[in-house]
Enzyme design. Structure first.
Site, PDB file in Angstrom:
ATOM      1  N   GLY A  14       0.783  -1.229   0.000  1.00 49.27           N
ATOM      2  CA  GLY A  14       0.000   0.000   0.000  1.00 49.27           C
ATOM      3  C   GLY A  14       0.815   1.279   0.000  1.00 49.27           C
ATOM      4  O   GLY A  14       0.369   2.310   0.513  1.00 49.27           O
ATOM      5  N   ASN A  16       1.394   3.043  -2.667  1.00 48.52           N
ATOM      6  CA  ASN A  16       0.622   3.977  -3.510  1.00 48.52           C
ATOM      7  C   ASN A  16      -0.589   4.514  -2.755  1.00 48.52           C
ATOM      8  O   ASN A  16      -0.950   5.684  -2.902  1.00 48.52           O
ATOM      9  CB  ASN A  16       0.197   3.298  -4.805  1.00 48.52           C
ATOM     10  CG  ASN A  16       1.300   3.332  -5.844  1.00 48.52           C
ATOM     11  OD1 ASN A  16       1.635   4.391  -6.368  1.00 48.52           O
ATOM     12  ND2 ASN A  16       1.908   2.186  -6.112  1.00 48.52           N
ATOM     13  N   ARG A  67     -16.332 -15.639  -7.980  1.00 53.27           N
ATOM     14  CA  ARG A  67     -15.939 -14.260  -8.242  1.00 53.27           C
ATOM     15  C   ARG A  67     -17.119 -13.294  -8.216  1.00 53.27           C
ATOM     16  O   ARG A  67     -17.004 -12.205  -7.635  1.00 53.27           O
ATOM     17  CB  ARG A  67     -15.166 -14.166  -9.565  1.00 53.27           C
ATOM     18  CG  ARG A  67     -14.532 -12.816  -9.759  1.00 53.27           C
ATOM     19  CD  ARG A  67     -13.389 -12.831 -10.724  1.00 53.27           C
ATOM     20  NE  ARG A  67     -13.854 -12.930 -12.096  1.00 53.27           N
ATOM     21  CZ  ARG A  67     -13.031 -12.948 -13.151  1.00 53.27           C
ATOM     22  NH1 ARG A  67     -11.736 -12.896 -12.984  1.00 53.27           N
ATOM     23  NH2 ARG A  67     -13.525 -13.034 -14.366  1.00 53.27           N
ATOM     24  N   ARG A  93      -5.957  -8.934  -7.895  1.00 54.09           N
ATOM     25  CA  ARG A  93      -6.903  -9.951  -8.394  1.00 54.09           C
ATOM     26  C   ARG A  93      -7.581  -9.422  -9.643  1.00 54.09           C
ATOM     27  O   ARG A  93      -7.940  -8.240  -9.702  1.00 54.09           O
ATOM     28  CB  ARG A  93      -7.957 -10.273  -7.335  1.00 54.09           C
ATOM     29  CG  ARG A  93      -7.493 -11.371  -6.403  1.00 54.09           C
ATOM     30  CD  ARG A  93      -8.608 -12.027  -5.666  1.00 54.09           C
ATOM     31  NE  ARG A  93      -9.137 -13.229  -6.310  1.00 54.09           N
ATOM     32  CZ  ARG A  93      -8.506 -14.381  -6.408  1.00 54.09           C
ATOM     33  NH1 ARG A  93      -7.289 -14.522  -5.961  1.00 54.09           N
ATOM     34  NH2 ARG A  93      -9.081 -15.429  -6.968  1.00 54.09           N
ATOM     35  N   LEU A  95     -10.405  -8.584 -12.136  1.00 56.53           N
ATOM     36  CA  LEU A  95     -11.812  -8.223 -11.926  1.00 56.53           C
ATOM     37  C   LEU A  95     -12.615  -8.616 -13.162  1.00 56.53           C
ATOM     38  O   LEU A  95     -12.163  -8.428 -14.298  1.00 56.53           O
ATOM     39  CB  LEU A  95     -11.922  -6.719 -11.668  1.00 56.53           C
ATOM     40  CG  LEU A  95     -11.294  -6.264 -10.347  1.00 56.53           C
ATOM     41  CD1 LEU A  95     -11.095  -4.758 -10.321  1.00 56.53           C
ATOM     42  CD2 LEU A  95     -12.151  -6.709  -9.154  1.00 56.53           C
ATOM     43  N   ASN A 109      -6.273   2.415 -12.575  1.00 54.90           N
ATOM     44  CA  ASN A 109      -5.262   1.484 -12.074  1.00 54.90           C
ATOM     45  C   ASN A 109      -3.891   2.100 -12.294  1.00 54.90           C
ATOM     46  O   ASN A 109      -3.692   2.873 -13.229  1.00 54.90           O
ATOM     47  CB  ASN A 109      -5.367   0.159 -12.853  1.00 54.90           C
ATOM     48  CG  ASN A 109      -4.351  -0.869 -12.403  1.00 54.90           C
ATOM     49  OD1 ASN A 109      -4.121  -1.051 -11.192  1.00 54.90           O
ATOM     50  ND2 ASN A 109      -3.736  -1.558 -13.346  1.00 54.90           N
ATOM     51  N   HIS A 111       0.093   0.874 -12.925  1.00 55.44           N
ATOM     52  CA  HIS A 111       0.849  -0.325 -13.306  1.00 55.44           C
ATOM     53  C   HIS A 111       2.309   0.059 -13.545  1.00 55.44           C
ATOM     54  O   HIS A 111       2.582   1.087 -14.173  1.00 55.44           O
ATOM     55  CB  HIS A 111       0.237  -0.927 -14.581  1.00 55.44           C
ATOM     56  CG  HIS A 111       0.919  -2.181 -15.006  1.00 55.44           C
ATOM     57  ND1 HIS A 111       0.736  -3.382 -14.356  1.00 55.44           N
ATOM     58  CD2 HIS A 111       1.822  -2.423 -16.001  1.00 55.44           C
ATOM     59  CE1 HIS A 111       1.468  -4.315 -14.939  1.00 55.44           C
ATOM     60  NE2 HIS A 111       2.137  -3.760 -15.941  1.00 55.44           N
ATOM     61  N   ASP A 147      -4.593  -4.971 -17.199  1.00 54.29           N
ATOM     62  CA  ASP A 147      -3.651  -3.873 -17.433  1.00 54.29           C
ATOM     63  C   ASP A 147      -3.876  -3.206 -18.796  1.00 54.29           C
ATOM     64  O   ASP A 147      -2.931  -2.903 -19.531  1.00 54.29           O
ATOM     65  CB  ASP A 147      -2.187  -4.366 -17.305  1.00 54.29           C
ATOM     66  CG  ASP A 147      -1.901  -4.883 -15.898  1.00 54.29           C
ATOM     67  OD1 ASP A 147      -2.436  -4.316 -14.946  1.00 54.29           O
ATOM     68  OD2 ASP A 147      -1.154  -5.862 -15.776  1.00 54.29           O
TER      69      ASP A 147
HETATM   70  C1  GAR Z   1       2.859  -1.124  -7.565  1.00 51.92           C
HETATM   71  O1  GAR Z   1       4.110  -1.134  -8.193  1.00 51.92           O
HETATM   72  C2  GAR Z   1       1.749  -1.126  -8.607  1.00 51.92           C
HETATM   73  O2  GAR Z   1       2.069  -0.390  -9.753  1.00 51.92           O
HETATM   74  C3  GAR Z   1       1.647  -2.600  -8.921  1.00 51.92           C
HETATM   75  O3  GAR Z   1       1.757  -3.231  -7.669  1.00 51.92           O
HETATM   76  C4  GAR Z   1       2.593  -2.436  -6.821  1.00 51.92           C
HETATM   77  C5  GAR Z   1       1.852  -2.209  -5.533  1.00 51.92           C
HETATM   78  O4  GAR Z   1       2.687  -1.568  -4.604  1.00 51.92           O
HETATM   79  N1  GAR Z   1       0.420  -2.909  -9.585  1.00 51.92           N
HETATM   80  C6  GAR Z   1       0.321  -3.818 -10.553  1.00 51.92           C
HETATM   81  O5  GAR Z   1       1.251  -4.511 -10.918  1.00 51.92           O
HETATM   82  C7  GAR Z   1      -1.064  -3.931 -11.182  1.00 51.92           C
HETATM   83  N2  GAR Z   1      -1.021  -4.735 -12.339  1.00 51.92           N
HETATM   84  P1  GAR Z   1       2.046  -0.860  -3.324  1.00 51.92           P
HETATM   85  O6  GAR Z   1       1.121  -1.876  -2.648  1.00 51.92           O
HETATM   86  O7  GAR Z   1       3.238  -0.545  -2.452  1.00 51.92           O
HETATM   87  O8  GAR Z   1       1.304   0.361  -3.788  1.00 51.92           O
END
Ligand code: GAR
Length: 217
Positions: A14, A16, A67, A93, A95, A109, A111, A147
């Site tokens: 978490g 982000n 789901r 996960r 969706l 999202n 990525h 994505d």
């Molecule tokens: C981040 O790098 C995000 O971009 C990625 O997971 C990480 C979560 O980090 N998301 C994906 O890969 C989605 N396809 P965080 O929990 O520290 O924010």
């Protein structure tokens, strides 16, 4: 100021989410986090939310028989909190099309790659393996394919000759943490329009100084 009501969905650390929490702490920021949902009870992001006084809910996919019922529970929680924009922040996960359709153009999202390259997992390792010179990160609207969806903002991140997967992950996260709050702000200010599979951003937009970041006004 009337603020955009966010629901943030996480599965793990978490960081982000933390960037969004920190941004929302400013009275001038045009959004507020109404609820944080994790599909994993052990997600550290749930503690981050609680420490910030934000409602944190675990909706564990393992507790649901399929789901659709899992996603119905998420939908109900988001609706109960009158969420206007869903921010996936490391929600790992897939969706279903029904859920994504219900939140069409209201769910984004982040990525860790320059989409449409390197969808899925292990993006940094795969980029290093390919010897590309730029990695990156992308904020996009969510569509049913993983994505995928109209791109709102991207940062291109130069890969150093001695780059490791770990260093690239850390470097990319720093960009993500600046870009996600910036993208949410643009949406909250009504400066983002989706048209087909593309996003148009109003021209008077001030971008954060994060290096090679797009959209370029
Ligand atoms: C981040 O790098 C995000 O971009 C990625 O997971 C990480 C979560 O980090 N998301 C994906 O890969 C989605 N396809 P965080 O929990 O520290 O924010």
């Amino acid at each position: 100021m009337r603020k955009l009501r966010l629901g943030v969905m996480i599965s793990g650390s978490g960081t982000n989410l933390q960037a969004l929490i920190d941004a929302c702490a400013s009275e001038h920021y045009p959004a507020t986090i109404e609820v944080v949902i994790s599909n994993r009870p052990e997600a550290k992001g749930l503690d981050r939310a609680r420490e910030a006084g934000i409602k944190a809910v675990c909706i564990d996919h393992k507790s649901y028989e399929d789901r659709p019922t899992f996603e119905d529970a998420i939908h109900e929680c988001l609706s109960d909190h009158k969420v206007q924009l869903v921010c996936l922040a490391g929600f790992m996960r897939l969706l279903g099309a029904d859920f994504v359709g219900r939140w069409k153009d209201r769910m984004i999202n982040i990525h860790p790659s320059l989409l449409p390259s390197y969808k899925g997992l292990h993006t940094h390792a795969r980029a290093l393996e390919d010897g590309v010179k730029f990695a990156g990160c992308t904020v996009h609207y969510v569509r049913p394919e993983m994505d995928n969806g109209p791109i709102i903002m991207q940062a291109a991140i130069p890969i150093a000759p001695d780059e490791t997967e770990e260093s690239l992950i850390m470097k990319t996260l720093k960009y993500e943490h600046r870009m996600y709050p910036a993208a949410v702000k643009l949406i909250a200010e009504g400066k983002v329009r989706v048209s087909g599979n593309k996003v148009a951003v109003k021209e008077d937009v001030e971008l954060p100084e994060v290096g090679l970041i797009s959209p370029v006004p």
